[in-house]
Design an enzyme around this catalytic site. Structure first.
Site, PDB file in Angstrom:
ATOM      1  N   HIS A  28       0.266   9.912   2.750  1.00  0.00           N
ATOM      2  CA  HIS A  28      -0.171   9.552   1.399  1.00  0.00           C
ATOM      3  C   HIS A  28       0.477   8.245   0.952  1.00  0.00           C
ATOM      4  O   HIS A  28      -0.164   7.435   0.263  1.00  0.00           O
ATOM      5  CB  HIS A  28       0.185  10.661   0.401  1.00  0.00           C
ATOM      6  CG  HIS A  28      -0.797  11.780   0.344  1.00  0.00           C
ATOM      7  ND1 HIS A  28      -0.778  12.821   1.238  1.00  0.00           N
ATOM      8  CD2 HIS A  28      -1.829  12.027  -0.509  1.00  0.00           C
ATOM      9  CE1 HIS A  28      -1.751  13.671   0.946  1.00  0.00           C
ATOM     10  NE2 HIS A  28      -2.415  13.206  -0.103  1.00  0.00           N
ATOM     11  N   ASP A  54       1.891  18.375  -3.923  1.00  0.00           N
ATOM     12  CA  ASP A  54       0.439  18.305  -4.099  1.00  0.00           C
ATOM     13  C   ASP A  54      -0.237  19.184  -3.051  1.00  0.00           C
ATOM     14  O   ASP A  54      -1.290  18.845  -2.506  1.00  0.00           O
ATOM     15  CB  ASP A  54      -0.059  16.867  -4.019  1.00  0.00           C
ATOM     16  CG  ASP A  54      -1.478  16.702  -4.579  1.00  0.00           C
ATOM     17  OD1 ASP A  54      -2.001  17.665  -5.176  1.00  0.00           O
ATOM     18  OD2 ASP A  54      -2.060  15.621  -4.408  1.00  0.00           O
ATOM     19  N   HIS A  58       1.522  11.410  -8.585  1.00  0.00           N
ATOM     20  CA  HIS A  58       1.450  10.989  -7.178  1.00  0.00           C
ATOM     21  C   HIS A  58       1.311   9.470  -7.047  1.00  0.00           C
ATOM     22  O   HIS A  58       0.265   8.932  -6.691  1.00  0.00           O
ATOM     23  CB  HIS A  58       0.423  11.747  -6.353  1.00  0.00           C
ATOM     24  CG  HIS A  58      -0.968  11.895  -6.905  1.00  0.00           C
ATOM     25  ND1 HIS A  58      -1.704  10.843  -7.416  1.00  0.00           N
ATOM     26  CD2 HIS A  58      -1.766  12.985  -6.974  1.00  0.00           C
ATOM     27  CE1 HIS A  58      -2.895  11.284  -7.768  1.00  0.00           C
ATOM     28  NE2 HIS A  58      -2.950  12.586  -7.510  1.00  0.00           N
ATOM     29  N   ARG A  82       0.070 -10.795 -10.297  1.00  0.00           N
ATOM     30  CA  ARG A  82      -0.437 -11.123 -11.627  1.00  0.00           C
ATOM     31  C   ARG A  82      -1.056  -9.934 -12.343  1.00  0.00           C
ATOM     32  O   ARG A  82      -1.409 -10.041 -13.507  1.00  0.00           O
ATOM     33  CB  ARG A  82      -1.451 -12.269 -11.521  1.00  0.00           C
ATOM     34  CG  ARG A  82      -0.800 -13.612 -11.192  1.00  0.00           C
ATOM     35  CD  ARG A  82      -1.804 -14.757 -11.211  1.00  0.00           C
ATOM     36  NE  ARG A  82      -2.799 -14.623 -10.153  1.00  0.00           N
ATOM     37  CZ  ARG A  82      -2.597 -15.030  -8.895  1.00  0.00           C
ATOM     38  NH1 ARG A  82      -1.443 -15.585  -8.556  1.00  0.00           N
ATOM     39  NH2 ARG A  82      -3.543 -14.893  -7.988  1.00  0.00           N
ATOM     40  N   HIS A  97      -0.991  22.991  -6.081  1.00  0.00           N
ATOM     41  CA  HIS A  97      -2.244  23.704  -6.367  1.00  0.00           C
ATOM     42  C   HIS A  97      -2.337  25.041  -5.645  1.00  0.00           C
ATOM     43  O   HIS A  97      -3.062  25.929  -6.077  1.00  0.00           O
ATOM     44  CB  HIS A  97      -3.432  22.842  -5.939  1.00  0.00           C
ATOM     45  CG  HIS A  97      -3.559  21.549  -6.655  1.00  0.00           C
ATOM     46  ND1 HIS A  97      -4.220  21.415  -7.853  1.00  0.00           N
ATOM     47  CD2 HIS A  97      -3.098  20.306  -6.345  1.00  0.00           C
ATOM     48  CE1 HIS A  97      -4.179  20.149  -8.254  1.00  0.00           C
ATOM     49  NE2 HIS A  97      -3.499  19.455  -7.343  1.00  0.00           N
ATOM     50  N   ALA A 111      -6.959  14.642   0.267  1.00  0.00           N
ATOM     51  CA  ALA A 111      -7.251  15.731  -0.669  1.00  0.00           C
ATOM     52  C   ALA A 111      -6.027  16.595  -0.920  1.00  0.00           C
ATOM     53  O   ALA A 111      -6.139  17.770  -1.215  1.00  0.00           O
ATOM     54  CB  ALA A 111      -8.391  16.577  -0.136  1.00  0.00           C
ATOM     55  N   GLY A 112      -4.844  16.023  -0.803  1.00  0.00           N
ATOM     56  CA  GLY A 112      -3.636  16.812  -0.999  1.00  0.00           C
ATOM     57  C   GLY A 112      -2.963  17.078   0.337  1.00  0.00           C
ATOM     58  O   GLY A 112      -3.289  16.478   1.360  1.00  0.00           O
ATOM     59  N   HIS A 119       3.864  19.715  -9.091  1.00  0.00           N
ATOM     60  CA  HIS A 119       2.467  19.451  -8.768  1.00  0.00           C
ATOM     61  C   HIS A 119       2.101  20.196  -7.487  1.00  0.00           C
ATOM     62  O   HIS A 119       2.226  19.672  -6.381  1.00  0.00           O
ATOM     63  CB  HIS A 119       2.292  17.938  -8.584  1.00  0.00           C
ATOM     64  CG  HIS A 119       0.872  17.492  -8.459  1.00  0.00           C
ATOM     65  ND1 HIS A 119       0.457  16.236  -8.850  1.00  0.00           N
ATOM     66  CD2 HIS A 119      -0.237  18.106  -7.983  1.00  0.00           C
ATOM     67  CE1 HIS A 119      -0.837  16.104  -8.612  1.00  0.00           C
ATOM     68  NE2 HIS A 119      -1.279  17.238  -8.085  1.00  0.00           N
TER      69      HIS A 119
END
Length: 355
Positions: free
Chosen positions: A238, A261, A203, A214, A55, A287-288, A53
Site C-alpha cells: 500500500h 485496514d 491510510h 507546488r 473492517h 482493497a485493503g 481502522h
C-alpha cells in the site's frame, strides 16, 4: 495477581526490566503477593495494540448480513490487537445504522466503537469503496445517522466536497473524531478542515491527492500539520517502506498510527484477490489488507523504525487519538501483548484476561 517476569517492558517512562504485575484488569505496582508468575524471559512486553481502522478479521466482518463482531474480536485478540474501531465501508444508511446500533463483542478484543469510512467521500478517489453508496456531505443526514450518544467514534470524509467543513464542525461538536481521506483535496482544503477540528488522515498516501512541490495536497497536510494523527498501512505494498520512513521522520511516533485496514471476511472469496497480506479487486485496485498490527510492527522495525516507536505507533498513539491512555503504568487497564524475539505474538491479555 499475575506477574509477567523476565521481559523487557515498554512502560510510560520507557523500557523496564521489572515485573509487570496485573491484578484483575489493572496494572499494579510490583512487590505485592502473587498468585501466578508467567516467565517471559527474552520477550518484549508492550501495551496491547489499538486498530483505528479494521473492517474484518479471521474471516469475520464488522458489517453487512454476515457481520460477526464476536468472531472478529476473538481473531483480533489472538493476533495482538486488544481494542479496535469496527470500521464500515460506505453503504446504504440503513446498513450503517445496523452497525452503529449493534451489540458489542462479549469476548476478545475490546470494541471501542465505530469508524465510518464514508459515505461522505469523493467519487474521484473512491478506491475500493462502492461508488454507488457515496453521498454529498449533509449535516442533517449525519446528525440523524449519528444521534447524540452514538457509538461512532470516527468518521472519514473528503474535505473538498461542498458542505464538508460544516460537517466537520458538526461532528467534532458531537465528540466524533474526523479523519480526512478518499479525497482529491488541495492542501488548502485539507488545512481548512484540520483548522475546523479534523484531527486525522486516513491510510496516508492511499486514495488521496499526493505531494508535489507546488501542490502539497492531502499528503502534504499529513506530513506537516502539527497535531494530526496519520494512519498508515505498513504492508510494504500500500505504501513503499521509504514513504513510511519519511512519514515517521516528519511526524514521529506520536503522529503516526499503524492500521491494518484488514478486510478479511468482508467479501466472498471470489470477490477479492489475495497476494500475501494484500487484497485487491479483480481489476487490481487495492482493497485493503489481511494484515495484523503485529505484522505492521515487525515490518516497520525491519525498515528502520526504532522498536519503541513502532510499538507506540500500534498502541499508545492510536489510543491517544481517541482520548485513551493504554500505557503500562500502575492503575492502567491491563491490555498487554507479549512478543518473542522475532516480534511475533506470544501472549495477549485483554482487561487482564489471557486470550
Amino acid at each position: 495477581m499475575l506477574a509477567l517476569r523476565g521481559g523487557r517492558v515498554l512502560t510510560a517512562d520507557g523500557w523496564s526490566y521489572d515485573d509487570l504485575v496485573v491484578d484483575g484488569g489493572t496494572v499494579v505496582t510490583p512487590g505485592r503477593d502473587l498468585d501466578h508468575v508467567l516467565d517471559v524471559t527474552g520477550a518484549v512486553v508492550a501495551p496491547g495494540f489499538v486498530d483505528l481502522h479494521v473492517h474484518g478479521a479471521g474471516g469475520h466482518s464488522a458489517q453487512g448480513p454476515a457481520a460477526d463482531l464476536d468472531g472478529m474480536a476473538r481473531a483480533l485478540a489472538a493476533a495482538g490487537t486488544t481494542s479496535f474501531l469496527a470500521t464500515a465501508f460506505a453503504a446504504p444508511l440503513d446498513e450503517l445504522r445496523a452497525l452503529i446500533g449493534g451489540s458489542r463483542p462479549a469476548s476478545g478484543a475490546r470494541c471501542l466503537g465505530v469508524h465510518l469510512e464514508g459515505p461522505w467521500l469523493s467519487p474521484d478517489a473512491s478506491g475500493a469503496q462502492p461508488r454507488g453508496s457515496l453521498r454529498p456531505p449533509s449535516v442533517d443526514e449525519a446528525l440523524d445517522l449519528l444521534p447524540a450518544g452514538s457509538d461512532v467514534r470516527c468518521v472519514t470524509l473528503a474535505p473538498e466536497l461542498p458542505g464538508a467543513l460544516d460537517l466537520v464542525a458538526a461532528l467534532v461538536a458531537r465528540g466524533v473524531r474526523v479523519s480526512l481521506g478518499h479525497s482529491t483535496a488541495s492542501y488548502d482544503d485539507a488545512a481548512a478542515a484540520l483548522a475546523a477540528g479534523a484531527s486525522g488522515v486516513t491510510h496516508c498516501f492511499n486514495a488521496m491527492s499526493q505531494l508535489t512541490g507546488r501542490d502539497p495536497g492531502l499528503v502534504g497536510a499529513a506530513l506537516s500539520w502539527p497535531d494530526a494523527v496519520v494512519e498508515v498501512i505498513a504492508d510494504g505494498v500500500h505504501v513503499h517502506p521509504a514513504a513510511v520512513l519519511a512519514l515517521h521522520a516528519a511526524r514521529g511516533a506520536t503522529g503516526v498510527a499503524l492500521v491494518s485496514d484488514c478486510v478479511d471476511g468482508c467479501a466472498p472469496a471470489d470477490a477479492l484477490v489475495r497476494d500475501g497480506d494484500v487484497l485487491r479487486l479483480p481489476d487490481g485496485t487495492l482493497a485493503g489488507s489481511a494484515l495484523a498490527l503485529a505484522d505492521a510492527v515487525r515490518h516497520v522495525v525491519s525498515w528502520g523504525v526504532p522498536l519503541e516507536d513502532a510499538l507506540a505507533m500500534a498502541s499508545t498513539t492510536p489510543a491517544a487519538a481517541l482520548g485513551r491512555d493504554v500505557s503500562l503504568r500502575p492503575g492502567a487497564v491491563a491490555d498487554v501483548v507479549v512478543l518473542d524475539a522475532d516480534l511475533r505474538v506470544r501472549h495477549v491479555l485483554v482487561d487482564g484476561v489471557m486470550q
